[in-house]
Every structure is written in structure tokens, then in C-alpha cells.
Design a protein around this motif. Structure first.
Motif, mmCIF file in Angstrom:
data_model
loop_
_atom_site.group_PDB
_atom_site.id
_atom_site.type_symbol
_atom_site.label_atom_id
_atom_site.label_comp_id
_atom_site.label_asym_id
_atom_site.label_seq_id
_atom_site.Cartn_x
_atom_site.Cartn_y
_atom_site.Cartn_z
ATOM 1 N N GLY A 66 21.685 52.431 76.117
ATOM 2 C CA GLY A 66 22.391 53.383 76.970
ATOM 3 C C GLY A 66 22.989 52.642 78.141
ATOM 4 O O GLY A 66 22.831 51.427 78.272
ATOM 5 N N ARG A 67 23.685 53.381 78.969
ATOM 6 C CA ARG A 67 24.216 52.766 80.179
ATOM 7 C C ARG A 67 23.098 52.654 81.197
ATOM 8 O O ARG A 67 22.142 53.423 81.162
ATOM 9 N N ASN A 68 23.267 51.724 82.137
ATOM 10 C CA ASN A 68 22.261 51.550 83.196
ATOM 11 C C ASN A 68 21.785 52.881 83.754
ATOM 12 O O ASN A 68 20.593 53.154 83.822
ATOM 13 N N PRO A 91 37.694 55.513 87.562
ATOM 14 C CA PRO A 91 38.234 54.462 86.691
ATOM 15 C C PRO A 91 38.717 53.237 87.470
ATOM 16 O O PRO A 91 39.232 53.356 88.581
ATOM 17 N N LYS A 92 38.522 52.076 86.868
ATOM 18 C CA LYS A 92 38.873 50.802 87.499
ATOM 19 C C LYS A 92 40.088 50.206 86.802
ATOM 20 O O LYS A 92 40.204 50.288 85.583
ATOM 21 N N GLY A 93 40.980 49.583 87.553
ATOM 22 C CA GLY A 93 42.183 48.963 86.975
ATOM 23 C C GLY A 93 41.899 47.554 86.510
ATOM 24 O O GLY A 93 41.831 46.622 87.299
ATOM 25 N N TRP A 126 32.405 46.629 72.847
ATOM 26 C CA TRP A 126 33.163 45.944 73.895
ATOM 27 C C TRP A 126 33.529 46.917 74.982
ATOM 28 O O TRP A 126 33.138 48.092 74.941
ATOM 29 N N MET A 127 34.249 46.447 75.989
ATOM 30 C CA MET A 127 34.611 47.266 77.146
ATOM 31 C C MET A 127 36.059 46.947 77.516
ATOM 32 O O MET A 127 36.570 45.898 77.138
ATOM 33 N N THR A 128 36.650 47.814 78.318
ATOM 34 C CA THR A 128 37.969 47.501 78.852
ATOM 35 C C THR A 128 37.928 46.109 79.484
ATOM 36 O O THR A 128 38.832 45.298 79.294
ATOM 37 N N GLU A 129 36.857 45.849 80.209
ATOM 38 C CA GLU A 129 36.728 44.594 80.938
ATOM 39 C C GLU A 129 36.643 43.374 80.024
ATOM 40 O O GLU A 129 36.981 42.262 80.431
ATOM 41 N N THR A 130 36.139 43.549 78.807
ATOM 42 C CA THR A 130 36.014 42.383 77.917
ATOM 43 C C THR A 130 37.309 42.137 77.152
ATOM 44 O O THR A 130 37.489 41.076 76.574
#
Ligand code: ATP
Ligand code: MG
Length: 562
Positions: A444-446, A212-214, A348-352
């Protein structure tokens, strides 16, 4: 956008005419230049005479409480004052490791109110997962309960100076602070006015694809969250809105708290674990009008059948939303049967930081598609070099930066942050295509896209077809190496309650996909399982299925739920 029925042309017009500058006028800081998302989400409603409106309806097996905007303003001011009095400062990281409940919400609002950065953690995390995140973020304070505190290896966390204990009677060490005492230091109203770019939240991603990324989010996200609430979640003043996501995930804060509160709307929070019957009860009890959940939860409800929901009065429901994973067309058909309305998927994503693509209540829905970009945000399907692809070609789902809720960094990892950007675009890591009307379809994911006999196949359409089979509840599809075809398809399948496993059934499922989708998409291997490995936010972890299959290490499992 006004509320009249839109068609595609209306959507196009709204999209064309949209400007973030106009949205800024809605917020008080367009006049003062000073901002705080907590002011706009909570305090402003008090200043505008709506202090007695209910902001939060909370329910679990032991408690039922409601809080007005005025009460949340006071409680979170108390929490902010308590942090300050203890020496916590603007920019400090304060992590929250506690059950989903009013105290968590007060602590989150109070932390952001005084200019610090909140880091909500899901209560089911074990000690190592909590430790990793506290160290990575350099957190100096944690708000937790005695029960959960028992899991935390404090000896390995020298920088953690403050432990704020909720539901505790007495302190056990010097660095502990009782929540009740902290809340009683001062009830004075307080708000830290900050710059739009001031950090407010760190959310760790779900860990579906790896460690996981912060993700760092700033106060400016409010513009975007407000617009998602208005246009996508379709929130109106008199709505009762229930978003089932835990605040440990971005959906729980961004779509669960800020989007509705920025729009002045009452929210429902249900504590405790997922329980089919209690969920229907909650919808009925509070006459929920807008309901936001995730595909995994809808599939679990679906699996329990249609008789249960028929026992409840769900007539207040007028809009249902889903995000977090691809929403199978079959689930939408089920909703139409049970709730007399579809489910609106948004991506969407955490990043967005907030919704990027959506099906809108007023635009014709295409089941299985994630809809169209929200106004103010440009989305494209690009090849690996950042060149735009024609309709129906599978490519990288990309977003043109900047947008208000966009991540401002990956905490402690500049390189990771930079890796998202290719040729001036943000690459999501997901593969999708667009149809000729601009609807976006998730593949799907990459890492999950399967290359079989020269064809690229996304796991999502096979999984969706699988769950249309009468016996199948859930499916996770991966590619396994094959000398002749590159990869062949393997499906991990859970069956509906009471269905017997058999080789014959496998054959039947295989044939079903072959006849209803395409021969090359029929899984060569099918394995029945009681459950699929999922993240705590409810996403199927295909990388874990792959690791099992290939006998490889499974990697970071801090978010897994089995
Ligand atoms: P990690 O980044 O740690 O591997 P994660 O990507 O699952 O985990 P999140 O930010 O919680 O972490 O999830 C974002 C991802 O969820 C998206 O990249 C996408 O793959 C998936 N997703 C979210 N909403 C949708 C949707 N409506 N349809 C399809 N996929 C979705
Ligand atoms: Mg991700």
C-alpha cells in the motif's frame, strides 16, 4: 535478452549483463551526439524505409483513421513549424487540453519536435484544475477545442499568450490561432536537435495522495522507454498494441506512445469514454496482440461477466499488461479464464517515467506480485533511514538513482523534489516487501498502511481478498482510529451487478476475509457504496475515504471521478 523462454536464472543473467551504454548504440545519437525523442520514435522509421508502416490506428464513434510514420512525421513537422512561426521557442511550455485523438498526438509530437515542453491534460478536467496546472507550469500556450476552452478562466491566466483551437471555424479573440491555419504555415521537415537532458514533458501526478506534482521528464527517457517496450511490453515488429491509458497520464505517453514507437510498433488509440462492449470490439477489430490497461478497467470488465467477451474473436491477444494500481490475483485468474492467459502487472510512477518492476512474459509469474526490477535499475526495500531490510519485512520501496526516465525536477518545487531522496535512494512513497526470490509484493501507500493491534497491514491484500468474495466488485480499505487497537479496518465495498445489500451479506463478507486471510484483517466495519472515489487515472482515493470517515477536509479533488 533474446526471445527464448527464460527462467529465473536467465533473468538473473540478463539483469547482470545489462548496460545502458549498449542500449545507447541503438539510437542514432550515439554517433552524432544529437537527440530528439520524436526523431527516434517517428522519423527514424521513415529514414529506415518503413515510412509506409501504420504508426497509429485511431477509432471513436465518429471517426476511423490511420496514420503512417511518414504522415505523423509530416503532420508533427507542420505543427512544430506553426508553433515556431508564432514565436513559441525551445523550453516554452505548451499545454494540451483536448480529447484523446490524432490532433492531440500530432500536437504533442510537434511540440517536443521543436524543443518545447508538452503538458498533456486530461480532457475531463474542470477549469480550476486546468488553471492550476497552467499557472504552476508557466505555460504560454494551450491547444484546446472551443468546447473545452469554455471551461478555462482566461482572465485569470495573464501569461497564457496563445490559444490554439482545434475543430474551430473562426477565431473569437486576438490571441486565438486556428489549428488548421497553424498546420498550413509550412510542411517543411524540421527537427530541433537537443541535448539528452533537454526537458520534453511535464506530467502532473494523479493526485491520489494530495496535490498533483508537475513531474519534469527529459529526452533521455527514451532509453528506458525503449527497454520497457522491448522487455516488459514484449513488443515485436508485427504487433498491434493497444494501451488504453489517456496521454494525460504518464502511462498514456511513456507506455502508450513512446515505448511502442521507439520499437517501431503500430498503436491503437480508442477515443471516447470507457465502454465494455466497445473495448472488446476494438480488440477484435484491430486484432490487437498486446493490450495494456489498468486494474480498475479490468475489474469493470470482470464485473460485466464472461459471456460478453465470449462473443468476440480475441484470438489475436498474446500479451496482456496492467499498471497503475495493485493487480489483484483474482483479476489474473479471471483473465486466465476469459483470455486463456494471465495479466502481467508492472509497477511505476509518474516520477519514474517508465516501468521499474515487472512480471515478464518469459519469467514465471506470481499472481499478486509486481515481479522483479527491469534490467539496468536497482530496487530495494529499505527502512526509514535507507537501510536494506531482509526478505518479507515491510519497508519503503526505493530505487537507486539515476535511471534514464527518472524525473529531473518537480516543476516549481525544489523542496518537494529533494524530499524524495533519502540516503542516496529515491523513496517511492509505497510500502512493499520482497520474497526470497526477489519478487516484490506491494502492500500500500505509506499513508494507507494500517496499524491494527500492533500489526501493520497493507490495504491491498484485504481488498484483494474482498474481491474474491462472490458478491464484491471493488473494495477500498482504510484504518479508522480505535482506542484499543490503534486502528481498526473499515472496508468500502461496491457489489456486483444485481446483488442485494444486506446486513447478512456484510457478515458473510467479514467472515470470508477472516477465514481466508487472517482474523485481524477482517474489516470491523463494511459500508456498501454504488461507487468508490477514484482519480481520473483510475486509482482508488483512500485519502478521500479517510476524510469522509473522520469528517476532515478532503484536500485537492482536481482529479476525482465519482
Ligand atoms: P500522487 O503522487 O499525486 O498522489 P499517484 O501516486 O497516484 O498520485 P501516479 O504517479 O499516477 O500518481 O501513480 C503512481 C502510484 O501508483 C505508485 O506510487 C503506486 O502507489 C501506484 N501503482 C502504480 N503501479 C502499480 C502497481 N503495478 N501495483 C501497485 N501500485 C501501483
Ligand atoms: Mg505519487
Amino acid at each position: 535478452m533474446n526471445k527464448k523462454q527464460m527462467n529465473l536464472t536467465d533473468y538473473d543473467e540478463m539483469y547482470r549483463n545489462f548496460s545502458w551504454e549498449e542500449v545507447e548504440q541503438f539510437f542514432s545519437w550515439s554517433k552524432t551526439g544529437l537527440v530528439n525523442i520524436v526523431y527516434e520514435a517517428i522519423d527514424r522509421h521513415v529514414d529506415e524505409g518503413k515510412g509506409n508502416k501504420v504508426a497509429l490506428l485511431y477509432l471513436d464513434n465518429d471517426r476511423e483513421e490511420s496514420y503512417t510514420f511518414a504522415q505523423l512525421r509530416e503532420l508533427s513537422s507542420r505543427f512544430a513549424n506553426g508553433l515556431r512561426a508564432n514565436g513559441i521557442q525551445k523550453g516554452d511550455r505548451v499545454f494540451l487540453f483536448m480529447p484523446r485523438g490524432p490532433e492531440l498526438i500530432v500536437a504533442l509530437l510537434g511540440t517536443i519536435r521543436m524543443g518545447a515542453i508538452a503538458g498533456p491534460l486530461f480532457e475531463a478536467f474542470m477549469g480550476e484544475a486546468v488553471k492550476d496546472r497552467l499557472i504552476d507550469s508557466g505555460s504560454i500556450a494551450i491547444v484546446t477545442t472551443p468546447l473545452l476552452a469554455d471551461r478555462i478562466p482566461f482572465a485569470e491566466l495573464p501569461d497564457l499568450k496563445y490559444i490554439i483551437l482545434v475543430e474551430a471555424e473562426k477565431k473569437e479573440s486576438e490571441n486565438q490561432i486556428l489549428y488548421q491555419e497553424l498546420m498550413n504555415i509550412s510542411n517543411k521537415y524540421t527537427i530541433e536537435w537537443v541535448d539528452r537532458e533537454t526537458p520534453m514533458l511535464i506530467h502532473y501526478t494523479s493526485g491520489s495522495t494530495g496535490k498533483p506534482k508537475g513531474v519534469l521528464q527529459v529526452h533521455d527517457a527514451m532509453l528506458h522507454q525503449y527497454i520497457s517496450g522491448k522487455y516488459v511490453y514484449d513488443l515485436h515488429d508485427d504487433d498491434i498494441y493497444w494501451n488504453t491509458a489517456d496521454p494525460g497520464w504518464v502511462t498514456g505517453t511513456s507506455a502508450g506512445m513512446f515505448a511502442p514507437w521507439l520499437n517501431g510498433v503500430t498503436i491503437v488509440v480508442r477515443g471516447g469514454r470507457f465502454n465494455v462492449e466497445q473495448w472488446y470490439q476494438t480488440l477484435e477489430r484491430y486484432r490487437v496482440s498486446v493490450w495494456f490497461s489498468a486494474p480498475t478497467a479490468f475489474r469493470m470488465l470482470m464485473r460485466e461477466g464472461n459471456e460478453l467477451p465470449a462473443k468476440y474473436d480475441l484470438s489475436s491477444l498474446r500479451h496482456i499488461l496492467s499498471a497503475g494500481e495493485p493487480l489483484n490475483a483474482e483479476v489474473i485468474r479471471w483473465a486466465e479464464e476469459v483470455f486463456q492467459q494471465p495479466i502481467y502487472d508492472n509497477w511505476w510512477m509518474t516520477e519514474t517515467g517508465s516501468t521499474i518492476c515487472a512480471n515478464y512474459k518469459s519469467v514465471p509469474i506470481r499472481p499478486g506480485s509486481m515481479g522483479k526490477p527491469i534490467p539496468g535499475i536497482q530496487v530495494a526495500i529499505l527502512d526509514d533511514h535507507g537501510k536494506e531490510l531482509p526478505p518479507y519485512e515491510l519497508g519503503n520501496l526505493a530505487i537507486k538513482p539515476p535511471w534514464p526516465a527518472m524525473l529531473r525536477s518537480i516543476w516549481n518545487n525544489t523542496q518537494k523534489y529533494q524530499e524524495y531522496f533519502v540516503n542516496g535512494w529515491f523513496f517511492s512513497g509505497d510500502k512493499a516487501y520482497q520474497d526470497e526470490d526477489g519478487y516484490i509484493w506491494f502492500a500500500g501507500r505509506n499513508d494507507d498502511v494500517i496499524n491494527t493491534a500492533g500489526k501493520r497491514v497493507g490495504p491491498f491484500e484485504i481488498e484483494s481478498k474482498l474481491i474474491e468474495h462472490w458478491a464484491v466488485a471493488e473494495a477500498g480499505v482504510i484504518g479508522v482510529p480505535d482506542e484499543v487497537r490503534g486502528e481498526v479496518i473499515k472496508a468500502y465495498v461496491t457489489l456486483k451487478n444485481g446483488v442485494q445489500q444486506s446486513e447478512l451479506l456484510k457478515e458473510d463478507i467479514r467472515l470470508f476475509v477472516k477465514q481466508n486471510l487472517a482474523a485481524h484483517t477482517a474489516p470491523k466495519f463494511i459500508e456498501f457504496r454504488d461507487s468508490l472515489p477514484k482519480t481520473r487515472s483510475g486509482k482508488i482515493m483512500r485519502r478521500v475515504l479517510k476524510a469522509w470517515e473522520l469528517g476532515l477536509p478532503t484536500g485537492d479533488l482536481s482529479t476525482i471521478e465519482m
